[in-house]
Design an enzyme around this catalytic site. Sequence first.
Site, PDB file in Angstrom:
ATOM      1  N   LYS A  70       0.811  -1.228   0.000  1.00 17.51           N
ATOM      2  CA  LYS A  70       0.000   0.000   0.000  1.00 17.51           C
ATOM      3  C   LYS A  70       0.843   1.276   0.000  1.00 17.51           C
ATOM      4  CE  LYS A  70      -4.421  -1.401   1.912  1.00 17.51           C
ATOM      5  NZ  LYS A  70      -5.391  -1.301   3.000  1.00 17.51           N
ATOM      6  N   ASP A 106     -10.139   3.494   1.088  1.00 15.80           N
ATOM      7  CA  ASP A 106     -10.347   3.104   2.493  1.00 15.80           C
ATOM      8  C   ASP A 106     -10.809   4.316   3.312  1.00 15.80           C
ATOM      9  OD1 ASP A 106      -9.698   0.427   2.291  1.00 15.80           O
ATOM     10  OD2 ASP A 106      -7.577   0.718   2.803  1.00 15.80           O
TER      11      ASP A 106
HETATM   12  P1  NAP Z   1      -0.518  -3.291   7.816  1.00 17.84           P
HETATM   13  O1  NAP Z   1      -0.228  -2.144   6.921  1.00 17.84           O
HETATM   14  O2  NAP Z   1       0.312  -4.512   7.767  1.00 17.84           O
HETATM   15  O3  NAP Z   1      -0.519  -2.724   9.310  1.00 17.84           O
HETATM   16  C1  NAP Z   1      -0.828  -3.552  10.407  1.00 17.84           C
HETATM   17  C2  NAP Z   1      -0.537  -2.805  11.696  1.00 17.84           C
HETATM   18  O4  NAP Z   1      -0.849  -3.679  12.784  1.00 17.84           O
HETATM   19  C3  NAP Z   1       0.953  -2.437  11.860  1.00 17.84           C
HETATM   20  O5  NAP Z   1       1.069  -1.284  12.652  1.00 17.84           O
HETATM   21  C4  NAP Z   1       1.484  -3.663  12.606  1.00 17.84           C
HETATM   22  O6  NAP Z   1       2.669  -3.413  13.328  1.00 17.84           O
HETATM   23  C5  NAP Z   1       0.342  -3.910  13.562  1.00 17.84           C
HETATM   24  N1  NAP Z   1       0.358  -5.266  14.084  1.00 17.84           N
HETATM   25  C6  NAP Z   1       0.463  -6.422  13.383  1.00 17.84           C
HETATM   26  N2  NAP Z   1       0.476  -7.472  14.222  1.00 17.84           N
HETATM   27  C7  NAP Z   1       0.386  -6.963  15.464  1.00 17.84           C
HETATM   28  C8  NAP Z   1       0.367  -7.550  16.757  1.00 17.84           C
HETATM   29  N3  NAP Z   1       0.436  -8.884  16.925  1.00 17.84           N
HETATM   30  N4  NAP Z   1       0.271  -6.738  17.829  1.00 17.84           N
HETATM   31  C9  NAP Z   1       0.214  -5.394  17.676  1.00 17.84           C
HETATM   32  N5  NAP Z   1       0.245  -4.769  16.483  1.00 17.84           N
HETATM   33  C10 NAP Z   1       0.319  -5.554  15.382  1.00 17.84           C
HETATM   34  O7  NAP Z   1      -2.041  -3.776   7.584  1.00 17.84           O
HETATM   35  P2  NAP Z   1      -3.314  -2.866   7.169  1.00 17.84           P
HETATM   36  O8  NAP Z   1      -3.454  -2.838   5.696  1.00 17.84           O
HETATM   37  O9  NAP Z   1      -3.207  -1.584   7.903  1.00 17.84           O
HETATM   38  O10 NAP Z   1      -4.523  -3.766   7.714  1.00 17.84           O
HETATM   39  C11 NAP Z   1      -4.754  -3.894   9.090  1.00 17.84           C
HETATM   40  C12 NAP Z   1      -6.094  -4.648   9.315  1.00 17.84           C
HETATM   41  O11 NAP Z   1      -7.173  -3.885   8.781  1.00 17.84           O
HETATM   42  C13 NAP Z   1      -6.140  -6.013   8.609  1.00 17.84           C
HETATM   43  O12 NAP Z   1      -6.825  -6.919   9.448  1.00 17.84           O
HETATM   44  C14 NAP Z   1      -6.949  -5.743   7.377  1.00 17.84           C
HETATM   45  O13 NAP Z   1      -7.655  -6.883   6.900  1.00 17.84           O
HETATM   46  C15 NAP Z   1      -7.942  -4.705   7.912  1.00 17.84           C
HETATM   47  N6  NAP Z   1      -8.500  -3.859   6.843  1.00 17.84           N
HETATM   48  C16 NAP Z   1      -9.844  -3.865   6.681  1.00 17.84           C
HETATM   49  C17 NAP Z   1     -10.412  -3.074   5.713  1.00 17.84           C
HETATM   50  C18 NAP Z   1     -11.902  -3.074   5.533  1.00 17.84           C
HETATM   51  O14 NAP Z   1     -12.357  -2.598   4.490  1.00 17.84           O
HETATM   52  N7  NAP Z   1     -12.660  -3.559   6.490  1.00 17.84           N
HETATM   53  C19 NAP Z   1      -9.598  -2.268   4.886  1.00 17.84           C
HETATM   54  C20 NAP Z   1      -8.215  -2.284   5.086  1.00 17.84           C
HETATM   55  C21 NAP Z   1      -7.683  -3.094   6.077  1.00 17.84           C
HETATM   56  P3  NAP Z   1       4.071  -3.989  12.745  1.00 17.84           P
HETATM   57  O15 NAP Z   1       4.358  -3.166  11.516  1.00 17.84           O
HETATM   58  O16 NAP Z   1       5.001  -3.797  13.872  1.00 17.84           O
HETATM   59  O17 NAP Z   1       3.824  -5.443  12.389  1.00 17.84           O
END
Ligand code: NAP
Length: 290
Positions: A70, A106
């Site tokens: 992203k 988003d």
């Molecule tokens: P991302 O860019 O990988 O970011 C994930 C974030 O969560 C990072 O800050 C990561 O920290 C943190 N994280 C991961 N594992 C963790 C843990 N065990 N404990 C604490 N923090 C943790 O992912 P994203 O695109 O932002 O997506 C995040 C979530 O939102 C996903 O579940 C995704 O499916 C959901 N989402 C939903 C929608 C929707 O339309 N409903 C849209 C977009 C995303 P680190 O970098 O340190 O790992």
Amino acid sequence: MTNPKWTFGLIGHPVEHSFSPYLHATALEACAFVGEYQLFPAPDEQSLQTQLNQMREGRIHGLNITIPWKESILNYLDQVSDTVKEVGAVNTVYSREGQLIGENTDVPGFKEDILTFLSSHPASQTKQALVLGAGGAARAAAFALCQLGWRVTIAARRISQAQKIQVDFKALKQPLQAIELSASSLAVQLPNLLVNATPVGMAPICDESPWPEGLPLPRNAMVYDLIYNPPMTPLLSTAHVLGLPTKNGAGMLVSQAAASFTLWTGRMPPKDKLVSAMSDALKEYQRRKK
Ligand code: NAP
């Protein structure tokens, strides 16, 4: 806009868990378009570039972007929207006159769904939100909340990641706070909206909560989880037991998909049909899992 056969897809790694193919197949059918939505696993930058080249050559008409591309996809696009410039993350690529343009649906997707949630549970005058996680989705959620006049605190296990958002968003009217995602930092927070933007609680590892064990949830918070599979995450379940209002990310997924589809085709698909496709897909997933 006419097109004999639309080809859309999702680039990321992993992509197999995505519900976007169901949503876009429904949108295509509802608009009487012929086409398909494919999953393009891209474990490295070479695969990302291959799919973008396909789009430049007109073989793909629209792309969604997910983890881990992203932010780094910004290096490969010709233009980006003002929202992308401010948020620093892209989830949709569309093409105009041979140029690849990055957008972030988003932000409006989250905004629309959180407004629905807030309107069904009138909150106090205070608008204090706590966002867990500091990745692409957290950026979109925090940006949307700031635009809606909320004061936002971002909690990340690597505080530097939250501080980076704080710096990137410094031009926004509402100042952002960055804290560590730890029991001691969260214990002193008094949000009335808690948003999970980490993948903790998402299938296939659905038995964990991003909220530290043993720490009570904020007493007066509405709890929104961006995860939609499973529909009831451990975080939402704990909040529900405490009587706190809860909502998962299914509505956001539908809204961001509808916005992407509109950019690609010029047609807004009927959202009620997408909501029902989403619900059917989730039921089917749960049935297969048993
Ligand atoms: P991302 O860019 O990988 O970011 C994930 C974030 O969560 C990072 O800050 C990561 O920290 C943190 N994280 C991961 N594992 C963790 C843990 N065990 N404990 C604490 N923090 C943790 O992912 P994203 O695109 O932002 O997506 C995040 C979530 O939102 C996903 O579940 C995704 O499916 C959901 N989402 C939903 C929608 C929707 O339309 N409903 C849209 C977009 C995303 P680190 O970098 O340190 O790992």
